[in-house]
Design a protein around this motif. Structure first.
Motif: not given
Lengths: 407, 263
Positions: B163-171
């Protein structure tokens, strides 16, 4: 013999159609049965009225759709049996209609209910259905209206056209019921009409609705029998309270609705111009009335929503108008808990800008388990003086508890 | 998608010709993964599905909701969706129409069958719970690439899968989250797990996706999703059934009038 056959054939065809129709999830029976207790804080004005009323109601609905939902049949009767109030014990057909939906048009034929409007204090523009006033004085319960409704859908908005055969008279509390108009009782069995066709007058209406960016706009025109009656005082032949005879005028009713949404703000406007309304059966005058304001919604971190409402109601007829909304400000709040039980509270005070008169309204509801709902409603007036429209309801502050079982 | 493409053409070119991990910075890598996942979900046209929602409180008591949803893909903007409530029975016939937008607030209308009234609602409560569940509106609404900025963290194995592990930040500043950590499988770019961090940046919820099924030979949908709230001990399980793709839904099935017919 021959005249009866087509009817039987049509009925059989319709029956077969309904039975063979596809079984969507929504097809079949649903609805609710409820027990209601209305309690009044103060002694009644009239001796024959009571302090509390028990009643039971049922509102089942049968619905079936076929051809991918583009054809539908709906039947929704309503019945209430009430203690003491002979007029609140009543039955009605809320819906009994056949619906068709195509790409550019929709058709509803039969008895149905149509809502127009944007605001919360009152529903000025909403005129297709008659108020079922014995159900609730807030004007949100309606009687089923026979109609032929064609909706034309295009990029230029939706155009609704209505033919409304058959007029429904407004329901009012009976002799033992509450609230009444002070001591006066409405003589519901002998309404008078301006039109010679009386309740058989065919009314016409049209409404254009369009969304323009963040705005929604609607313009409507109604021509026919006023849903709101004027009243004529009839001195009783026999001893007893004076009676009010409803008089239903022929009117032209033009409506404008505007609503804008900007983030947490909802701006709302409703305005009407009414032509031909006869207040006491004789005097004809035109008037404007409007209701406009906003609703702002705060959201707390746990999802709890607090809505702040403010609306101003104005009626050109001023104190002559048989309404509480002639120069009044609504200040209210809507609390949405967003919890498992869908708890909601709506509370508001209507402040007369020209006098000290106030009315209040609190509505709360909460689901119990999976199939029950408990609703509480408190309504009343305070600081009212003789001459205020609300003075006649000075003894009628009430509490209502409704427990409904849904199926 | 078009407006977005003009901004990211160079990036997309690199995606299509090689693996997204060849992008330069962690931010670009994260974005490339999100764009690739989004493109694999594109072109569905429309779909409908039935949803069972099982709410469980700390004491383990359950209550269920039953919903149906219809979704329409919109070119150059977020999707349209119509959600119809079947249970609990007191809200039967209530329907919610949402026009998702890639940027700015979504448009929402609620239909109240008792009054036959369509009400416009100010859709600023994205962080609020959907029907009292552990899912916020923003968790279940259409996920658009533009709603977040991204940062690739690492490669990992989750339940034996790469798997990829990434973060996302709400705009959107009204989001209830500072960040979300996403575990996405490399084979099909499917979300496997999401950790949600609240505004104070502490772990709030974990969502896990189970039992993925492929539809139309392309689209992967999880049949079960479980959201656990670590701070309250409550959880909500979503069970999806009866997925149907390309059923011929049109704009007309997602207008104000369609709400009134939502039986």
């Amino acid at each position: 013999m021959h005249t009866g056959l087509p009817v039987i054939r049509t009925a059989l065809a319709l029956g077969t159609l309904l039975l063979c129709a596809g079984n969507s999830l929504a097809d079949g029976w649903s609805g609710d049965v409820a027990t209601q207790w209305n309690a009044f804080v103060k002694e009644p004005l009239a001796d024959e009225q009571h302090r509390s009323y028990l009643s039971v109601s049922a509102q089942p609905e049968y619905y079936r759709e076929w051809e991918d939902g583009s054809r539908s049949f709906q039947f929704e009767p309503f019945a209430r049996v009430s203690q003491y109030d002979s007029k609140r014990t009543h039955v009605d057909i809320r819906e009994l209609n056949f619906g068709m939906v195509e790409d550019n048009w929709e058709l509803t034929a039969g008895i149905s209910k149509v809502f127009w409007g944007m605001t919360e204090s009152q529903h000025l523009v909403d005129i297709i259905n008659q108020d079922d006033l014995v159900e609730n004085t807030d004007g949100e319960d309606k009687l089923g209206q026979p109609m032929l409704n064609l909706t034309l859908v295009s990029d230029y908005g939706n155009l609704d056209l209505f033919v409304l055969p058959g007029f429904r008279t407004r329901t009012f509390a009976g002799p033992e019921g509450r609230p009444r108009f002070g001591f006066q009782l409405v003589d519901q069995n002998n309404p008078e009409y301006e039109s010679g066709a009386e309740e058989k007058h065919i009314d016409l209406a049209a409404r254009w609705f369009q969304m323009i960016g963040d705005w929604e706009v609607a313009v409507s025109q109604f021509r026919g029998t006023s849903r709101e009656p004027g009243f004529m005082l009839k001195s009783p032949g026999a001893p007893g309270s004076p009676q009010l005879v409803p008089f239903y005028s022929q009117i032209n009713h033009t409506g404008l609705e505007i609503q804008g949404v900007f983030g947490a703000w909802l701006w709302k406007f409703e305005g009407i111009r009414v032509n031909g309304f006869k207040e006491r059966g004789v005097k004809s005058r035109s008037y404007f009335a409007s209701d406009f304001g906003f609703e702002y919604t705060f959201v707390l971190e746990n999802g709890f929503e607090i809505g702040a409402l403010m609306e101003y109601n104005w009626d050109q007829r001023g104190r002559d108008a048989f309404t509480q909304f002639q120069n009044d400000v609504l200040v209210g709040t809507r609390l949405t808990f967003n919890d498992v039980q869908s708890t909601q509270i709506l509370a508001g005070v209507m402040i007369d800008a020209g006098s000290a008169g106030r009315s209040y309204n609190v509505e709360a509801e909460r689901r119990i388990g999976d199939n029950w709902k408990l609703s509480l409603e408190a309504r009343g007036v305070f600081h009212v003086k003789p001459g205020d429209f609300l003075y006649q309801f000075r003894r009628d502050n009430s509490l209502r508890i409704n427990l409904a079982r849904y199926f | 998608m078009k407006t977005f493409l003009t901004f990211t053409l160079p990036l997309l070119a690199s995606v299509s010709m090689s693996t997204p991990l060849l992008a330069e910075t962690p931010e670009e890598q994260g974005m490339a993964i999100a764009v690739e996942a989004d493109s694999r979900d594109n072109g569905f046209g429309d779909f409908s599905a039935d949803m069972l929602m099982i709410l469980k409180n700390k004491q383990g008591e359950e209550s269920t909701r039953q919903l149906r949803s219809k979704n329409l893909e919109v070119e150059n903007d977020g999707d349209k969706s119509l959600t119809i409530f079947d249970k609990p029975r007191d809200v039967q016939g209530t329907a919610l129409l949402t026009f998702t937008h890639k940027t700015g607030s979504d448009d929402q209308w609620l239909y109240l069958p008792a009054l036959k009234r369509v009400k416009r609602i100010a859709s600023n409560n994205k962080s609020g719970p959907f029907m009292g569940s552990e899912f916020a509106y923003e968790d279940i609404s259409s996920q658009e690439v533009e709603k977040y900025t991204y940062k690739y963290l690492r490669d990992e194995q989750l339940d034996g899968e790469d798997v990829f592990v990434f973060e996302r930040y709400p705009v959107d500043k009204k989001s209830g989250y500072t960040r979300q950590v996403v575990w996405m499988d490399k084979s099909e770019y499917r979300e496997r797990k999401i950790d949600y961090y609240d505004r104070k940046n502490s772990l709030l919820k974990t969502l896990t996706f189970n039992d993925y099924q492929q539809y139309e030979g392309k689209f992967w949908k999880a049949s079960a999703m479980n959201m656990v709230n670590h701070q309250t001990g409550k959880s909500t399980r979503l069970v999806w059934n009866n997925y149907r793709f390309n059923t011929g839904l049109k704009d007309r099935d997602f207008d104000r009038n369609s709400l009134k017919r939502a039986h």
